[in-house]
Design a protein around this motif. Structure first.
Motif, short mmCIF file in Angstrom:
data_model
loop_
_atom_site.label_atom_id
_atom_site.label_comp_id
_atom_site.label_asym_id
_atom_site.label_seq_id
_atom_site.Cartn_x
_atom_site.Cartn_y
_atom_site.Cartn_z
N GLN A 84 1.22 -1.28 -0.21
CA GLN A 84 0.32 -0.66 0.00
C GLN A 84 0.64 1.29 0.19
OE1 GLN A 84 -3.38 0.33 -0.46
NE2 GLN A 84 -2.99 2.55 -0.51
N ASP A 85 1.81 1.59 0.68
CA ASP A 85 2.55 2.22 0.72
C ASP A 85 3.88 2.25 -0.57
OD1 ASP A 85 1.76 2.45 3.61
OD2 ASP A 85 3.52 2.18 4.60
N ARG A 133 12.26 10.45 -7.65
CA ARG A 133 11.72 11.73 -7.31
C ARG A 133 11.65 11.12 -5.34
NH1 ARG A 133 5.94 14.05 -8.89
NH2 ARG A 133 5.00 12.24 -8.91
N ASN A 134 11.04 10.33 -5.31
CA ASN A 134 10.67 9.73 -4.09
C ASN A 134 11.87 8.09 -2.85
OD1 ASN A 134 8.37 11.53 -3.18
ND2 ASN A 134 7.47 10.04 -4.35
N GLY A 139 13.87 4.40 0.46
CA GLY A 139 14.39 4.08 1.06
C GLY A 139 14.31 3.59 2.53
N GLU A 140 13.47 4.87 3.95
CA GLU A 140 12.84 4.76 5.01
C GLU A 140 11.58 3.56 4.97
OE1 GLU A 140 11.66 8.46 4.93
OE2 GLU A 140 13.80 9.86 5.46
N LEU A 151 19.07 1.08 0.89
CA LEU A 151 19.64 1.41 -0.13
C LEU A 151 20.65 2.24 0.10
CD1 LEU A 151 16.35 3.25 -1.56
CD2 LEU A 151 17.56 1.19 -1.99
N HIS A 152 21.44 1.82 1.28
CA HIS A 152 22.53 2.86 1.79
C HIS A 152 22.23 4.19 1.57
CE1 HIS A 152 24.02 -1.11 1.35
NE2 HIS A 152 24.13 -1.29 0.36
N LEU A 153 21.51 5.34 2.35
CA LEU A 153 21.48 6.16 2.30
C LEU A 153 22.84 6.77 3.19
CD1 LEU A 153 17.03 6.75 2.21
CD2 LEU A 153 18.87 7.24 0.58
N ASN A 154 22.71 6.21 4.02
CA ASN A 154 23.66 6.75 5.07
C ASN A 154 24.94 7.08 3.70
OD1 ASN A 154 23.87 4.27 4.59
ND2 ASN A 154 25.16 3.65 6.72
N TYR A 155 25.68 6.33 3.12
CA TYR A 155 26.86 6.66 2.57
C TYR A 155 26.12 7.92 1.46
CZ TYR A 155 28.27 3.04 5.53
OH TYR A 155 29.91 2.41 6.10
#
Length: 323
Positions: A84-85, A133-134, A139-140, A151-155
């Motif tokens: 759904q999300d 765009r999202n 990733g969250e 998704l390695h958003l930290n890096y």
């Protein structure tokens, strides 16, 4: 109905150090896992010259450690919420894929391929700079479901891409322009094979230039380097609009030379590009001016064929002149 999502990410660091991973979300069997059989390699030089910046090593080591054989299970209620999300996110609505292959003549620090398998078909989305765009929201969502940063958003906050950074002709920006820490350039023969050693290392905090030039970095040197980076749009080299020559013609010598350029900003933020016998459009213009300034062919423009040079002149001049 979506049955499976595959997220393939590739990280390219200097001197052939790479990481390749494929994370599969199986929505039929309610689990997710890495395809360990598709682990990337080519990592022969996981070491660093004492004069070079080594910010990339910790990132690469952690990427490898994070890729395990664990099976990540979820229940039906978690699956329903995720679907759904995901539908609400409209991740790929109006999205345009960037065309690229596993082997590219000019490679960037990051690329990603997402394949969504449904009951009757599949859709594939590829990108290096044109992030959905999202993507951060996606990733969250994944971190909420699986408990780690898929998704390695930290890096991504340490890698210069348009996801978090504003990349302009005069520099790289967050809110303000990022100060330079180091610049490293390497150029080496692929056959007969040479080790990919750096030719030039510029250390701004320590005011040093090392490699083929060995000298103190003066204030006038610093100013000149910044002018050259801006004049030849070097920060923009990661964008496809600066690869028109590469897209128009293959180099005459496919077993000639590889090269890399790494720019590290304060905070250990890494900009990186790697080439196989091909270069961004304004490379030759920069190389020729470096010869005029130093008397040395530091960027090895003499290894480029006459046919390629004609196209570099054409496309490079158009870029410099604003076309």
């Amino acid at each position: 109905m979506i049955e499976k999502i595959e997220i393939t990410q590739r990280f390219n660091f200097k001197r052939l150090n790479r990481h390749y991973e494929c994370f599969t979300i199986d929505l039929v069997n309610n689990n997710a896992y890495y395809k360990i059989s598709e682990r990337g390699s080519g990592d022969k030089f996981l070491s660093e010259h004492s004069l070079c910046d080594d910010s990339w090593i910790d990132i690469l080591v952690d990427l490898r450690k994070s890729m395990t054989s664990a099976i990540h299970a979820f229940d039906d209620s978690q699956k329903d919420k995720f679907l759904q999300d995901f539908n609400d996110l409209k991740l790929f609505e109006d999205f345009e894929s960037e065309e690229f292959t596993y082997f590219e003549k000019i490679e960037l620090i990051y690329s990603c391929k997402v394949i969504i398998y449904s009951t009757d078909n599949f859709e594939e989305y590829d990108f290096k700079n044109n992030f959905p765009r999202n993507w951060i929201g996606f990733g969250e969502m994944l971190e909420e479901l699986f408990g780690f940063d898929v998704l390695h958003l930290n890096y991504q906050r340490q890698l210069v891409t348009p996801l978090y950074f504003d990349i302009r002709k005069d520099g790289v920006y967050l809110e303000d322009k990022l100060p330079l820490k180091t610049i490293e350039f390497g150029h080496y023969r692929t056959y007969p094979y040479e080790l990919p050693n750096p030719r030039l290392i510029i250390n701004f905090p320590e005011n040093r230039i090392d490699g083929y030039i060995d000298k103190e970095l003066t204030g006038s040197d610093r100013e000149l380097i910044l002018e050259l980076l801006e004049r030849y749009h070097v920060y923009m080299w990661i964008f496809d609009e600066y690869h028109r020559k590469s897209n128009a013609r293959d180099p005459d010598d496919l077993e000639g030379y590889d090269w890399y350029l790494e720019i590290v900003f304060e905070g250990d933020i890494i900009w990186h590009i790697f080439g196989y016998n091909d270069y961004p459009d304004t490379y030759v213009g920069l190389a020729r001016e470096v010869i005029e300034i130093t008397g040395m062919d530091l960027l090895e423009v003499d290894t480029i064929s006459d046919g390629d040079l004609e196209l570099f002149d054409k496309f490079g001049n158009e870029k410099i002149n604003g076309n």
